[in-house]
Design a protein around this motif. Structure first.
Motif, mmCIF file in Angstrom:
data_model
loop_
_atom_site.group_PDB
_atom_site.id
_atom_site.type_symbol
_atom_site.label_atom_id
_atom_site.label_comp_id
_atom_site.label_asym_id
_atom_site.label_seq_id
_atom_site.Cartn_x
_atom_site.Cartn_y
_atom_site.Cartn_z
ATOM 1 N N SER A 12 18.769 14.017 32.737
ATOM 2 C CA SER A 12 17.762 13.580 33.706
ATOM 3 C C SER A 12 18.438 12.708 34.756
ATOM 4 N N GLN A 61 20.983 10.128 32.858
ATOM 5 C CA GLN A 61 20.668 9.896 31.452
ATOM 6 C C GLN A 61 21.712 10.539 30.541
ATOM 7 N N THR A 80 16.822 3.923 27.317
ATOM 8 C CA THR A 80 16.081 3.113 28.294
ATOM 9 C C THR A 80 16.911 1.931 28.768
ATOM 10 N N ASN A 109 13.265 2.883 33.827
ATOM 11 C CA ASN A 109 12.228 3.354 32.912
ATOM 12 C C ASN A 109 11.556 4.626 33.426
ATOM 13 N N GLU A 110 11.681 4.872 34.751
ATOM 14 C CA GLU A 110 11.104 6.080 35.334
ATOM 15 C C GLU A 110 11.989 7.308 35.098
ATOM 16 N N LEU A 111 13.215 7.050 34.648
ATOM 17 C CA LEU A 111 14.137 8.151 34.362
ATOM 18 C C LEU A 111 13.713 8.842 33.071
ATOM 19 N N GLY A 112 13.741 10.157 33.059
ATOM 20 C CA GLY A 112 13.407 10.888 31.838
ATOM 21 C C GLY A 112 14.355 10.550 30.709
ATOM 22 N N ASP A 113 13.908 10.754 29.487
ATOM 23 C CA ASP A 113 14.745 10.402 28.335
ATOM 24 C C ASP A 113 15.614 11.558 27.843
ATOM 25 N N SER A 114 15.473 12.744 28.438
ATOM 26 C CA SER A 114 16.312 13.870 28.018
ATOM 27 C C SER A 114 17.665 13.805 28.720
ATOM 28 N N LEU A 116 17.872 10.301 38.570
ATOM 29 C CA LEU A 116 16.920 9.582 39.421
ATOM 30 C C LEU A 116 17.684 8.876 40.524
#
Length: 489
Positions: free
Chosen positions: A53, A68, A25, A45-50, A55
């Motif tokens: 990912s 990410q 994050t 924070n809207e980005l996926g954590d895998s 954005l």
């Protein structure tokens, strides 16, 4: 697409798009100069954590692509490879004409700058690939034309450029393999492959020799020619010689199965998905892709690529189940199933390559459906009795993520190839089909160190993503790169 390596900072770049890394994050420190009001950090924070990912975020005058990378402490080559492919896919599909990529700076600490740059460059070349030459209304071409992979110090430019060269060369090699594999069988005939080999040789000043049917008859290649006899397309034995090392050094020989279309012959395959049998020459395509990649890099090693290529078709002249043929080695073969043809062309090629006095030989073939039952579409099957060669190939596999798995090759399996009428049968029954195929080939490799890669599960994809994958080009290029480096020491 033009690549460059330059010292760069995000807030001063003139590129249309900035590609910035995110760890979990946390927005990387690289973006600090762009994020004076904290908006980027909040948006990430809207980005996926895998891992992988992505954005897109619009900024005045440019766009930012967040990527990410996962836990910074756990970042490895596989994670960067996944993230780089995702970023490349987003960039190629996007509207930016130029990009400044900052992923290598973030990954250099754990992976090394050269390797990080190579992974990113290869991903961009790979994702830029389009096979559209047979579409009357071609797809819209990617608008991305200029990419800079940023470094943080001027002293790092040379090292990064070496990585760039390696990554681009690997991408080009994989894409050549994909192109050849994706071509339809009415275009990519044995003659087409031979012409493509001549073109490759001319481009990189290599020697290319193509043996025609009369020459193969004179050599006694009765096994190879038996497969070809049902087709009107003439067979070819293509030999490409790349000499990057000393003349005194023995070559590594790569032998690639080149069945440009496999109907199964008289043992005709079911009609469902038979179109995918155009991919039965992906072993040959792999050999050409590997040689393209190492030649583009100027790798200091000697490599010979040998490609037996023909069609396997049913006709009044086709070989029949129960026929007995004599291989170049003098061993006789009872053909119980004409759809087990790959080993019949490979065995004569494996006998032929002994004349090169090779350091070692690796054959690459979409050889058996049985390997797909065993390993699925994840890993190629590796067969060899030489533990050191197996270890070296597995090491290269681990480095590239181009997975392979060692399979047994015990003498016990040879029993299944017994024939009442010839020295051996060309199949050993349903049990252990991929192993008995390798066991058959092993009978023709007594004069040198040898390994067999069964790539039937990894060479192409089916369904909506149908197409050649370019594997196992990364595995073999890395194997040869490591071998060349070891000779320098």
């Amino acid at each position: 697409m033009e690549f460059s390596i330059n010292l760069s900072v995000p807030e001063k770049t003139a590129a249309d798009c900035l590609v910035l890394p995110v760890f979990g994050t946390q927005l990387s420190t690289l973006a600090a100069g762009l994020d004076k009001d904290g908006w980027l950090a909040e948006t990430c924070n809207e980005l996926g954590d895998s891992v992988g990912s992505t954005l897109y975020i619009p900024l005045p005058g440019r766009r930012v692509l967040l990527v990410q990378l996962g836990d910074e402490k756990k970042l490895n080559a596989d994670a960067l490879r996944k993230a780089a492919l995702a970023a490349a896919k987003a960039l190629v599909a996007g509207k930016s004409t130029s990009a400044d990529i900052f992923l290598a700076i973030a990954a250099a600490k754990t992976l090394g700058l050269k390797d990080a740059v190579a992974i990113i460059a290869q991903a961009l070349v790979f994702e830029s690939y389009r096979f559209v030459q047979f579409k009357s209304e071609p797809e819209v071409a990617p608008v991305l034309t200029a990419v800079n992979i940023a470094v943080s110090k001027k002293s790092e430019v040379e090292k990064a450029e070496h990585g760039l060269q390696a990554g681009v060369a690997l991408g080009h090699g994989m894409n050549l393999t994909r192109d050849l594999g994706n071509l339809p069988g009415n275009i990519c005939t044995p003659t087409y492959l031979a012409n493509a080999a001549h073109l490759l040789a001319a481009s990189y000043k290599m020697k290319c020799t193509v043996l025609e049917k009369p020459e193969m008859e004179a050599l006694g290649m009765g096994s190879f020619l038996s497969v070809a006899q049902g087709s009107i397309e003439p067979p070819k034995l293509i030999c490409l010689e790349y000499q990057g090392g000393k003349k005194s050094e023995k070559p590594v020989v790569l032998v690639g199965k080149g069945i440009t279309f496999d109907s199964g012959g008289i043992s005709l395959k079911p009609g469902l998905d038979m179109d995918e049998m155009k991919f039965d020459m992906c072993g040959a395509a792999t050999v050409m892709g590997v040689i393209r990649a190492i030649a583009e890099q100027g790798l200091p090693i000697n490599v010979v690529g040998v490609i037996p290529t023909c069609e396997n078709m049913p006709s009044g002249k086709a070989v029949k189940p129960g026929d007995i043929v004599t291989s170049m080695s003098g061993q006789t073969i009872e053909i119980l199933n004409t759809d087990a043809e790959g080993r019949l062309i490979l065995c004569d090629a494996l006998t032929y390559v002994a004349r090169y006095e090779p350091e070692l030989v690796i054959d690459i073939a979409t050889l058996t459906g049985a390997i797909i039952i065993g390993l699925g579409n994840v890993a190629s099957g590796l067969f060899t009795t030489n533990d050191q060669l197996a270890d070296d190939l597995i090491k290269a596999s681990n480095e590239t993520g181009d997975k392979t798995w060692r399979m047994p090759l015990w003498d016990d399996y040879q029993e299944q190839l017994k024939s009442n009428f010839a020295d051996m049968a060309n199949i050993g029954g349903r049990a252990a089909g991929s192993i008995t195929a390798a066991a058959f080939l092993s009978r023709f490799t007594k004069e040198y160190t040898w390994a067999h890669l069964d790539i039937a599960g990894v060479a192409h994809k089916s369904g909506a993503a149908k197409g050649a994958t370019g594997r196992p080009v990364p595995l073999l290029v890395e194997f040869l790169t490591q071998r060349a480096a070891a000779k320098k020491k």
